[in-house]
Design a protein around this motif. Structure first.
Motif, PDB file in Angstrom:
ATOM      1  N   ILE A   1      -6.216   2.473   6.514  1.00 62.94           N
ATOM      2  CA  ILE A   1      -6.563   1.192   5.894  1.00 62.94           C
ATOM      3  C   ILE A   1      -5.933   0.058   6.692  1.00 62.94           C
ATOM      4  N   ASP A   2      -6.752  -0.804   7.269  1.00 65.96           N
ATOM      5  CA  ASP A   2      -6.219  -1.974   7.963  1.00 65.96           C
ATOM      6  C   ASP A   2      -5.532  -2.876   6.956  1.00 65.96           C
TER       7      ASP A   2
ATOM      8  N   SER B   1     -13.337  -6.806   3.122  1.00 66.77           N
ATOM      9  CA  SER B   1     -14.565  -7.501   3.470  1.00 66.77           C
ATOM     10  C   SER B   1     -14.926  -8.471   2.362  1.00 66.77           C
ATOM     11  N   SER B   2     -15.994  -9.220   2.552  1.00 63.26           N
ATOM     12  CA  SER B   2     -16.447 -10.151   1.522  1.00 63.26           C
ATOM     13  C   SER B   2     -16.961  -9.429   0.283  1.00 63.26           C
ATOM     14  N   ASN B   3     -17.052  -8.091   0.342  1.00 68.26           N
ATOM     15  CA  ASN B   3     -17.499  -7.286  -0.794  1.00 68.26           C
ATOM     16  C   ASN B   3     -16.379  -6.425  -1.370  1.00 68.26           C
ATOM     17  N   PHE B   4     -15.122  -6.746  -1.048  1.00 71.15           N
ATOM     18  CA  PHE B   4     -13.950  -6.019  -1.530  1.00 71.15           C
ATOM     19  C   PHE B   4     -13.743  -4.679  -0.838  1.00 71.15           C
ATOM     20  N   GLU B   5     -14.515  -4.388   0.194  1.00 70.93           N
ATOM     21  CA  GLU B   5     -14.401  -3.099   0.865  1.00 70.93           C
ATOM     22  C   GLU B   5     -13.305  -3.143   1.917  1.00 70.93           C
ATOM     23  N   SER B   6     -12.512  -2.082   1.991  1.00 76.03           N
ATOM     24  CA  SER B   6     -11.460  -1.982   2.996  1.00 76.03           C
ATOM     25  C   SER B   6     -12.059  -1.512   4.316  1.00 76.03           C
ATOM     26  N   SER B   7     -11.184  -1.307   5.308  1.00 75.42           N
ATOM     27  CA  SER B   7     -11.654  -0.818   6.603  1.00 75.42           C
ATOM     28  C   SER B   7     -12.127   0.628   6.527  1.00 75.42           C
ATOM     29  N   VAL B   8     -11.803   1.313   5.443  1.00 74.86           N
ATOM     30  CA  VAL B   8     -12.318   2.664   5.211  1.00 74.86           C
ATOM     31  C   VAL B   8     -13.617   2.529   4.418  1.00 74.86           C
ATOM     32  N   PRO B   9     -14.758   2.828   4.995  1.00 82.38           N
ATOM     33  CA  PRO B   9     -16.033   2.636   4.292  1.00 82.38           C
ATOM     34  C   PRO B   9     -16.045   3.355   2.945  1.00 82.38           C
ATOM     35  N   GLY B  10     -16.468   2.613   1.918  1.00 78.34           N
ATOM     36  CA  GLY B  10     -16.563   3.194   0.591  1.00 78.34           C
ATOM     37  C   GLY B  10     -15.312   3.058  -0.255  1.00 78.34           C
TER      38      GLY B  10
ATOM     39  N   GLU C   1     -33.547  -6.220   3.032  1.00 75.40           N
ATOM     40  CA  GLU C   1     -32.581  -5.158   2.841  1.00 75.40           C
ATOM     41  C   GLU C   1     -31.797  -4.906   4.121  1.00 75.40           C
ATOM     42  N   LYS C   2     -32.490  -4.967   5.271  1.00 73.27           N
ATOM     43  CA  LYS C   2     -31.795  -4.766   6.538  1.00 73.27           C
ATOM     44  C   LYS C   2     -30.800  -5.890   6.796  1.00 73.27           C
ATOM     45  N   ALA C   3     -31.190  -7.126   6.480  1.00 77.12           N
ATOM     46  CA  ALA C   3     -30.284  -8.261   6.673  1.00 77.12           C
ATOM     47  C   ALA C   3     -29.050  -8.136   5.785  1.00 77.12           C
ATOM     48  N   GLU C   4     -29.264  -7.707   4.537  1.00 78.45           N
ATOM     49  CA  GLU C   4     -28.136  -7.530   3.625  1.00 78.45           C
ATOM     50  C   GLU C   4     -27.199  -6.428   4.115  1.00 78.45           C
ATOM     51  N   GLN C   5     -27.771  -5.370   4.638  1.00 78.92           N
ATOM     52  CA  GLN C   5     -26.953  -4.269   5.134  1.00 78.92           C
ATOM     53  C   GLN C   5     -26.092  -4.729   6.303  1.00 78.92           C
ATOM     54  N   LEU C   6     -26.672  -5.531   7.215  1.00 80.19           N
ATOM     55  CA  LEU C   6     -25.907  -6.057   8.327  1.00 80.19           C
ATOM     56  C   LEU C   6     -24.789  -6.972   7.844  1.00 80.19           C
ATOM     57  N   GLN C   7     -25.098  -7.811   6.867  1.00 79.61           N
ATOM     58  CA  GLN C   7     -24.094  -8.731   6.333  1.00 79.61           C
ATOM     59  C   GLN C   7     -22.932  -7.982   5.688  1.00 79.61           C
ATOM     60  N   ASP C   8     -23.224  -6.901   4.980  1.00 76.24           N
ATOM     61  CA  ASP C   8     -22.199  -6.126   4.300  1.00 76.24           C
ATOM     62  C   ASP C   8     -21.240  -5.448   5.243  1.00 76.24           C
ATOM     63  N   THR C   9     -21.676  -5.217   6.503  1.00 71.82           N
ATOM     64  CA  THR C   9     -20.785  -4.527   7.445  1.00 71.82           C
ATOM     65  C   THR C   9     -19.831  -5.482   8.147  1.00 71.82           C
ATOM     66  N   VAL C  10     -20.028  -6.785   7.978  1.00 73.31           N
ATOM     67  CA  VAL C  10     -19.192  -7.760   8.662  1.00 73.31           C
ATOM     68  C   VAL C  10     -17.806  -7.785   8.022  1.00 73.31           C
ATOM     69  N   ARG C  11     -16.763  -7.806   8.822  1.00 71.54           N
ATOM     70  CA  ARG C  11     -15.395  -7.953   8.353  1.00 71.54           C
ATOM     71  C   ARG C  11     -14.870  -9.316   8.807  1.00 71.54           C
ATOM     72  N   PHE C  12     -14.133 -10.019   7.934  1.00 75.22           N
ATOM     73  CA  PHE C  12     -13.611 -11.321   8.286  1.00 75.22           C
ATOM     74  C   PHE C  12     -12.111 -11.227   8.435  1.00 75.22           C
TER      75      PHE C  12
ATOM     76  N   LEU D   1       0.808  -1.213   0.000  1.00 76.32           N
ATOM     77  CA  LEU D   1       0.000   0.000   0.000  1.00 76.32           C
ATOM     78  C   LEU D   1       0.843   1.266   0.000  1.00 76.32           C
ATOM     79  N   ARG D   2       2.066   1.168   0.528  1.00 77.18           N
ATOM     80  CA  ARG D   2       2.926   2.348   0.556  1.00 77.18           C
ATOM     81  C   ARG D   2       3.342   2.785  -0.842  1.00 77.18           C
ATOM     82  N   ARG D   3       3.204   1.887  -1.826  1.00 79.34           N
ATOM     83  CA  ARG D   3       3.573   2.224  -3.193  1.00 79.34           C
ATOM     84  C   ARG D   3       2.465   2.974  -3.933  1.00 79.34           C
TER      85      ARG D   3
END
Length: 422
Positions: free
Chosen positions: A339-340, A349-358, A411-422, A325-327
């Motif tokens: 960025i973690d 995340s499982s949706n390609f999202e980093s620790s920085v939302p968006g 939609e609420k369930a999907e939103q909760l799932q999207d916020t999970v980080r593994f 990432l430093r590059r």
């Protein structure tokens, strides 16, 4: 100052495939970068792709404009398996894909990306500043060329990375040492020899592991080691068919698997051009390197500790790429530090999202999260379809939030799932 919902940084196979999918869904976006730039300027002219024809396409939403379809239309030689794809064919195909599916590509570079109260502030080299809600980093290999510390301070006149070598006319009649044992190293050795250079290959490996040439395989052989878009083997079936499941694996397993899977291996078709024609120095390490009297002096040390010199006019380090990432110098320090990461690669995340939302990462930057598939153009289909579904859901939720105050349970369930980080 301008505004947009989604910005894609990078216009290679991943950026263009994602853009094509977003456009098919009617999702507003902007995409920045020179189309197919790494392939056009950072790959040696005359090389052939190691991936088979069927695994070398870009991906529109309907999977209609494949490399095979393009070659048929243009009357170019093509086979799903067994006929190496010329770099020039692949780049022309990529440029045609861009014109057809991503005509709004902006041939501009991003100078900086920083956080803002509305999401991100993206500054272009022409001075434009754009406020963006979602950013997809699809930069590919361009920023990640790895130069070993032993060579990093040597003058570029005498030492260069393989990614800096696009043509070879300047090496005619000169001696060149190529360090490495992978596809880049052997491709360069063959092309330098064709350019009438005096080339020698130096590698730590005691043997060069060329890919096996494609051949008709028995049913039993196909059952034992199925073919995939990467190579043969059940472990690669897992990688290509279930990258989402790979993401659930423990972190140490994923890191070790990516590190040891699909290591350096030149294409089968290059073997006849170098074996017996280019001197190999195998099983040695370069333990010293310096420039003296306008020549590169290398010290080669074998496993027994024996040393011998090698002198050349120029040295090319075909030492590969390492995500770091430093590059990514366009990321501002505060954004980069937010960025973690693990081993300088973003944790996604499982949706390609980093620790920085968006902020999303695809391509080789995502390999430690989704497996070696993401190191190849063949992984662009998974990234494009998966990420587009994610962004379509987010766009739908915003519409619901604006037009209808009540969201459905799904939609609420999907939103909760999207916020999970593994």
């Amino acid at each position: 100052m301008t505004h947009c919902n989604v910005a894609i940084i990078g216009a290679g196979p991943y950026g263009l495939s994602i853009a094509a999918h977003l456009r098919s869904r009617g999702i507003e976006f902007r995409i920045f970068g020179r189309p197919m730039d790494t392939w056009l300027t950072r790959m040696p002219r005359g090389m052939r792709l190691k991936s088979e024809g069927f695994a070398s396409s870009l991906y529109d939403a309907n999977l209609e404009f494949t490399l095979g379809a393009y070659c048929k239309r243009e009357g170019l030689p093509y086979a799903d398996i067994g006929l190496p794809v010329a770099l020039e064919t692949f780049t022309r195909y990529g440029l045609e894909f861009q014109k057809r599916f991503v005509p709004q590509l902006e041939n501009k570079l991003v100078a900086s990306l920083s956080r803002s109260s509305a999401g991100f502030q993206l500054r272009l080299v022409d001075g434009e500043v754009c406020c963006v809600r979602t950013v997809i980093v699809a930069v590919g290999l361009t920023h990640y060329a790895y130069m070993p510390p032993l060579f990093s301070d040597m003058p570029e006149e005498f030492v260069s990375h393989s990614s800096a070598r696009h043509t070879f006319e300047d090496f005619q009649g000169r001696s060149v040492a190529v360090v490495g044992s992978g596809a880049s190293a052997l491709d360069l050795a063959a092309l330098l020899r064709q350019a009438s250079a005096d080339v020698q290959l130096v590698a730590r490996s005691s043997t060069i592991r060329f890919h096996d040439p494609p051949r008709k395989r028995s049913l039993w052989a196909r059952m034992r080691a199925p073919n995939t878009g990467l190579a043969h083997g059940w472990n690669l079936v897992f990688c290509t068919k279930a990258p989402g499941v790979f993401h659930w694996m423990p972190e140490r397993f994923r890191l070790d698997f990516v590190r040891r899977t699909l290591g350096p291996a030149p294409g089968w078709f290059i073997k006849q051009e170098v074996v017996g024609k280019v001197p190999f120095h195998l099983g040695v390490n370069v333990t010293a390197a310096k420039v003296r009297n306008s020549r590169v002096h290398l010290e080669l040390t074998n496993r027994a500790g024996e040393r011998r010199p090698l002198v050349a006019d120029h040295m090319i380090a075909a030492t590969g790429y390492r995500v770091d990432l430093r590059r990514l110098t366009f990321l501002t320090p505060d954004l980069r530090s937010a960025i973690d990461d693990v081993e300088q690669t973003p944790i996604l995340s499982s949706n390609f999202e980093s620790s920085v939302p968006g902020l999303y990462f695809v391509g080789t930057s995502a390999a430690n999260s989704f497996g070696p598939l993401l190191r190849f153009a063949f992984g662009a289909r998974f990234a494009a379809t998966h990420l587009t579904k994610r962004l379509a859901r987010l766009a739908s939720r915003r519409s619901v939030a604006i037009g209808r105050p009540d969201e459905t349970r799904r939609e609420k369930a999907e939103q909760l799932q999207d916020t999970v980080r593994f």
